[in-house]
Write an enzyme that holds these catalytic residues in place. Sequence first.
Site, PDB file in Angstrom:
ATOM      1  N   GLY A 194      86.812 -16.952  89.439  1.00  0.00           N
ATOM      2  CA  GLY A 194      87.518 -16.242  88.376  1.00  0.00           C
ATOM      3  C   GLY A 194      89.020 -16.439  88.467  1.00  0.00           C
ATOM      4  CG  PHE A 195      93.119 -14.429  86.606  1.00  0.00           C
ATOM      5  CD1 PHE A 195      94.146 -15.343  86.793  1.00  0.00           C
ATOM      6  CD2 PHE A 195      93.439 -13.063  86.547  1.00  0.00           C
ATOM      7  CE1 PHE A 195      95.473 -14.917  86.930  1.00  0.00           C
ATOM      8  CE2 PHE A 195      94.753 -12.632  86.672  1.00  0.00           C
ATOM      9  CZ  PHE A 195      95.766 -13.558  86.879  1.00  0.00           C
ATOM     10  CG  ASP A 221      82.149 -16.832  89.950  1.00  0.00           C
ATOM     11  OD1 ASP A 221      81.535 -16.607  88.902  1.00  0.00           O
ATOM     12  OD2 ASP A 221      83.282 -16.393  90.189  1.00  0.00           O
ATOM     13  CG  ASN A 222      77.561 -14.579  87.564  1.00  0.00           C
ATOM     14  OD1 ASN A 222      78.779 -14.640  87.410  1.00  0.00           O
ATOM     15  ND2 ASN A 222      76.831 -13.597  87.073  1.00  0.00           N
ATOM     16  CB  THR A 270      84.131 -13.584  83.084  1.00  0.00           C
ATOM     17  OG1 THR A 270      84.384 -13.375  84.466  1.00  0.00           O
ATOM     18  CG2 THR A 270      83.270 -12.477  82.549  1.00  0.00           C
ATOM     19  N   GLY A 283      75.904  -4.960 103.188  1.00  0.00           N
ATOM     20  CA  GLY A 283      74.832  -5.309 104.140  1.00  0.00           C
ATOM     21  C   GLY A 283      75.176  -6.569 104.911  1.00  0.00           C
ATOM     22  CE1 TYR A 312      86.027  -3.875  85.944  1.00  0.00           C
ATOM     23  CE2 TYR A 312      87.648  -2.202  85.391  1.00  0.00           C
ATOM     24  CZ  TYR A 312      87.318  -3.389  86.010  1.00  0.00           C
ATOM     25  OH  TYR A 312      88.290  -4.085  86.703  1.00  0.00           O
ATOM     26  CE1 TYR A 361      76.322   0.586 102.451  1.00  0.00           C
ATOM     27  CE2 TYR A 361      76.066  -0.767 104.412  1.00  0.00           C
ATOM     28  CZ  TYR A 361      75.567  -0.277 103.213  1.00  0.00           C
ATOM     29  OH  TYR A 361      74.310  -0.652 102.798  1.00  0.00           O
ATOM     30  CB  THR A 414      96.846  -8.811  88.135  1.00  0.00           C
ATOM     31  OG1 THR A 414      97.083  -7.649  88.940  1.00  0.00           O
ATOM     32  CG2 THR A 414      97.454 -10.014  88.825  1.00  0.00           C
TER      33      THR A 414
END
Length: 324
Positions: A14-15, A35-36, A39, A104, A147, A161, A177
Amino acid sequence: MAKIKRILVVGGAGFLGSHLCEKLLDAGHDVICVDNFFTSQKSNVASLLGRTNFELIRHDITLPIYLEVDEIYNLACPAAPGHYQYNPIKTMKTSLLGAINLLGMAKRCHAKILQASTSEIYGDPEIHPQTENYRGAVNPIGPRSCYDEGKRAAESLFMDYYRVYGLNIRIARIFNTYGPKMHPFDGRVVSNFIRQAISGNPITIFGDGSQTRSFCYYTDLIDGLIRLMENDQNFIGPINLGNPDEFTILELAKLVQKLLGVQENFIFKELPVDDPCRRQPDIALARKKLNWIPKISLEEGLSKTIQWFRQIDISEFRPPTPNY
Ligand code: NAD
Ligand code: UDP
């Protein structure tokens, strides 16, 4: 020489992720980018592919993955409102299942793990500027909640955790940003305004443009993230990272048009539901704990971003959602 680490950057194409990968590679580390490409696109990291200390894995972080690493940066999540509202249920899954899978992994590998949280966890804030101890005013059932609440739940998981397993965590609350490699069609205000003004179109102002944001150039932000990860006091945060210089959206539009040398030309559209009225980080904690302050002014950062937008071929970027 500093120790070479195996560092995982999730959302690394991403960016922000692609800039972070590059900076970590330059420091000599082994970097795995997961990454998938929801976006982003491979071109963001194409220049890194030939480097022997870089590995790219296409994977959706809502599904488990087993890797051996020393540090994890979790940046995986659509960040622009148009993107995260496109499939809000998937956005929530990415925040929650992504955090669970990566926490995990951090537990199994005894790795340090950083969560890219957001100023959105403060919602439409009642205090100004926002300090880290402010608990926020988020609408839990509105269109932004997938979100905001996803990021809040991820912070909660990170803290549990930490408390339950003593995991070495970091939480950064990132404020708006911008910079080169933002997706030109992500619908965020800086990319929208530059793209519109460069192509001679009027700028779309939502509401009357009096709402404010505080804009941080990406180099400052990446520096802050790395400082947070590497700080030797084991300071975990949460910590605000952003540039405290606050501007109205109308001021931003006028500055973009001035820098491009085009006439002021606006179209006013309806303000999106739950759009925060004001946003400005209090960065006293980052100053104190990380000795960090942003260096790049909005005018300088916008000029560099405009240069990048001028040199890209916009037709090579796929509009990722039907929103724009
Ligand atoms: P971005 O959309 O460019 O980057 C997010 C990356 O995550 C993309 O490459 C996307 O394909 C990937 N991704 C999304 N869902 C995924 C999944 N399920 N599995 C794997 N990868 C997935 O946005 P960005 O501006 O670079 O933001 C990076 C992170 O920083 C995000 O978590 C965002 O919430 C946070 N953040 C950014 C800002 C900002 O102003 N840029 C502000 C606050 C927080
Ligand atoms: N905005 C705007 N015109 C646009 C895109 C955004 O006026 O074309 C406004 C938006 O309503 C918000 C601000 O700019 O008040 C910042 O929007 P962005 O989507 O970049 O990020 P947010 O901070 O809202 O998550």
